[in-house]
Design a protein around this motif. Sequence first.
Motif, PDB file in Angstrom:
ATOM      1  N   VAL A  93       0.889  -1.186   0.099  1.00  0.00           N
ATOM      2  CA  VAL A  93       0.054   0.032   0.045  1.00  0.00           C
ATOM      3  C   VAL A  93       0.712   1.163  -0.066  1.00  0.00           C
ATOM      4  O   VAL A  93       0.541   1.970  -0.744  1.00  0.00           O
ATOM      5  N   LYS A  94       1.771   1.181   0.833  1.00  0.00           N
ATOM      6  CA  LYS A  94       2.961   2.383   0.980  1.00  0.00           C
ATOM      7  C   LYS A  94       3.402   2.510  -0.525  1.00  0.00           C
ATOM      8  O   LYS A  94       3.548   3.815  -1.201  1.00  0.00           O
ATOM      9  N   ARG A  95       3.854   1.528  -1.222  1.00  0.00           N
ATOM     10  CA  ARG A  95       4.577   1.601  -2.417  1.00  0.00           C
ATOM     11  C   ARG A  95       3.541   2.236  -3.508  1.00  0.00           C
ATOM     12  O   ARG A  95       3.885   3.065  -4.512  1.00  0.00           O
ATOM     13  N   GLU A  96       2.265   1.859  -3.448  1.00  0.00           N
ATOM     14  CA  GLU A  96       1.212   2.357  -4.240  1.00  0.00           C
ATOM     15  C   GLU A  96       0.939   3.874  -4.036  1.00  0.00           C
ATOM     16  O   GLU A  96       0.724   4.570  -5.002  1.00  0.00           O
ATOM     17  N   TRP A  97       0.915   4.277  -2.803  1.00  0.00           N
ATOM     18  CA  TRP A  97       0.632   5.803  -2.707  1.00  0.00           C
ATOM     19  C   TRP A  97       2.018   6.486  -3.112  1.00  0.00           C
ATOM     20  O   TRP A  97       1.788   7.567  -3.518  1.00  0.00           O
ATOM     21  N   GLN A  98       3.241   5.848  -2.897  1.00  0.00           N
ATOM     22  CA  GLN A  98       4.400   6.675  -3.542  1.00  0.00           C
ATOM     23  C   GLN A  98       4.009   6.630  -5.033  1.00  0.00           C
ATOM     24  O   GLN A  98       4.528   7.779  -5.496  1.00  0.00           O
ATOM     25  N   GLN A  99       3.622   5.826  -5.626  1.00  0.00           N
ATOM     26  CA  GLN A  99       3.684   5.873  -7.091  1.00  0.00           C
ATOM     27  C   GLN A  99       2.533   6.700  -7.416  1.00  0.00           C
ATOM     28  O   GLN A  99       2.538   7.666  -8.519  1.00  0.00           O
ATOM     29  N   HIS A 100       1.574   7.209  -6.803  1.00  0.00           N
ATOM     30  CA  HIS A 100       0.439   8.049  -7.051  1.00  0.00           C
ATOM     31  C   HIS A 100       1.224   9.295  -6.740  1.00  0.00           C
ATOM     32  O   HIS A 100       0.992  10.312  -7.571  1.00  0.00           O
ATOM     33  N   LEU A 101       1.872   9.561  -5.984  1.00  0.00           N
ATOM     34  CA  LEU A 101       2.426  10.830  -5.854  1.00  0.00           C
ATOM     35  C   LEU A 101       3.555  11.102  -6.883  1.00  0.00           C
ATOM     36  O   LEU A 101       3.444  12.269  -7.290  1.00  0.00           O
ATOM     37  N   ALA A 102       4.444  10.265  -6.944  1.00  0.00           N
ATOM     38  CA  ALA A 102       5.335  10.267  -8.263  1.00  0.00           C
ATOM     39  C   ALA A 102       4.536  10.734  -9.451  1.00  0.00           C
ATOM     40  O   ALA A 102       4.858  11.691 -10.259  1.00  0.00           O
ATOM     41  N   ASP A 103       3.170  10.073  -9.852  1.00  0.00           N
ATOM     42  CA  ASP A 103       2.594  10.461 -11.082  1.00  0.00           C
ATOM     43  C   ASP A 103       2.146  11.604 -10.947  1.00  0.00           C
ATOM     44  O   ASP A 103       2.151  12.383 -12.208  1.00  0.00           O
ATOM     45  N   TYR A 104       1.655  12.228  -9.949  1.00  0.00           N
ATOM     46  CA  TYR A 104       1.119  13.358  -9.876  1.00  0.00           C
ATOM     47  C   TYR A 104       2.054  14.581 -10.079  1.00  0.00           C
ATOM     48  O   TYR A 104       2.207  15.368 -10.944  1.00  0.00           O
ATOM     49  N   LEU A 105       3.122  14.366  -9.384  1.00  0.00           N
ATOM     50  CA  LEU A 105       4.216  15.303  -9.431  1.00  0.00           C
ATOM     51  C   LEU A 105       5.052  15.494 -10.831  1.00  0.00           C
ATOM     52  O   LEU A 105       5.568  16.579 -11.157  1.00  0.00           O
ATOM     53  N   GLN A 106       5.060  14.507 -11.394  1.00  0.00           N
ATOM     54  CA  GLN A 106       5.802  14.066 -12.785  1.00  0.00           C
ATOM     55  C   GLN A 106       4.836  14.599 -14.090  1.00  0.00           C
ATOM     56  O   GLN A 106       5.275  15.012 -14.983  1.00  0.00           O
ATOM     57  N   ALA A 107       3.505  14.337 -13.812  1.00  0.00           N
ATOM     58  CA  ALA A 107       2.614  14.562 -15.023  1.00  0.00           C
ATOM     59  C   ALA A 107       1.583  15.599 -14.898  1.00  0.00           C
ATOM     60  O   ALA A 107       1.165  15.978 -15.910  1.00  0.00           O
ATOM     61  N   ARG A 108       1.526  16.198 -13.892  1.00  0.00           N
ATOM     62  CA  ARG A 108       0.408  17.289 -13.685  1.00  0.00           C
ATOM     63  C   ARG A 108       1.037  18.797 -14.274  1.00  0.00           C
ATOM     64  O   ARG A 108       1.819  19.202 -13.391  1.00  0.00           O
ATOM     65  N   ARG A 109       0.722  19.052 -15.327  1.00  0.00           N
ATOM     66  CA  ARG A 109       1.034  20.292 -15.719  1.00  0.00           C
ATOM     67  C   ARG A 109       0.524  21.410 -15.017  1.00  0.00           C
ATOM     68  O   ARG A 109       1.194  22.702 -15.385  1.00  0.00           O
ATOM     69  N   SER A 110      -0.364  21.655 -14.628  1.00  0.00           N
ATOM     70  CA  SER A 110      -1.064  22.795 -13.947  1.00  0.00           C
ATOM     71  C   SER A 110      -0.157  23.059 -12.622  1.00  0.00           C
ATOM     72  O   SER A 110      -0.282  24.223 -12.009  1.00  0.00           O
ATOM     73  N   LEU A 111       0.560  22.060 -12.051  1.00  0.00           N
ATOM     74  CA  LEU A 111       1.307  22.123 -10.811  1.00  0.00           C
ATOM     75  C   LEU A 111       2.415  23.246 -11.249  1.00  0.00           C
ATOM     76  O   LEU A 111       3.306  22.984 -11.856  1.00  0.00           O
ATOM     77  N   GLN A 112       2.496  24.102 -10.129  1.00  0.00           N
ATOM     78  CA  GLN A 112       3.416  25.298 -10.312  1.00  0.00           C
ATOM     79  C   GLN A 112       4.619  25.244  -9.390  1.00  0.00           C
ATOM     80  O   GLN A 112       5.524  26.020  -9.461  1.00  0.00           O
ATOM     81  N   GLY A 113       4.382  24.584  -8.228  1.00  0.00           N
ATOM     82  CA  GLY A 113       5.432  24.398  -6.941  1.00  0.00           C
ATOM     83  C   GLY A 113       4.702  23.703  -6.166  1.00  0.00           C
ATOM     84  O   GLY A 113       3.537  23.155  -5.880  1.00  0.00           O
ATOM     85  N   VAL A 114       5.751  23.226  -5.369  1.00  0.00           N
ATOM     86  CA  VAL A 114       5.362  22.277  -4.151  1.00  0.00           C
ATOM     87  C   VAL A 114       5.747  22.990  -2.719  1.00  0.00           C
ATOM     88  O   VAL A 114       6.935  23.320  -2.731  1.00  0.00           O
TER      89      VAL A 114
END
Length: 207
Positions: A93-114
């Motif tokens: 489950v932890k690995r799945e969470w981490q993958q979702h985070l990575a997907d969001y950070l790497q693919a979300r074009r509207s994201l301008q900062g963290v």
Amino acid sequence: MSRFNYQTARFMTSAPSLVQCPPDQGVEVAFAGRSNAGKSSAINAITCQKALARTSRTPGRTQLINFFALGADEARRLVDLPGYGYAKVPEAVKREWQQHLADYLQARRSLQGVVLVMDVRHPLTEFDQTLLGWADEQDMPVHILLTKADKLKSGAARAALQQVRSRLREWEDLVSLQLFSSLKRQGVDEACARLDAWLAEHEAPPV
């Protein structure tokens, strides 16, 4: 005074993965952090709301990506990413969470900062460094909130800030940092100024 009124933030929706997130339009700033680092409290302090981001007595329970719109439209958003690293859940489950985070950070074009939230007493955990690595790959700016600064004396807090700054020297072109206390509202104006810069730098087209 902030350019944007963060008190107008309102809940939009939650998504378990990138494909179920709202349309990738407008401008977003995401909050990330290890569970129990004070991320939800920081969001609530910045928006002057007691329960916009829900805090849990069981850290890591929230496994969803939560979206909050600023004002009446949904062109500018704050995003609360799932906490990671503390919950007593299976490794799969932890690995799945981490993958979702990575997907969001790497693919979300509207994201301008963290905004990366770290407990000032326990900074730069393995998760923090992993997230910084993802951000570096995407050339994504990161602003670090060293939370719970009220737990340390002022001198010790400043020393912790300098120590983290020195350890992040290789990322100084992408990373900024500050002390923060939700309880004392220390650093709220500085954090809002960073959000202002990211949300205003990129004009958000109508959604």
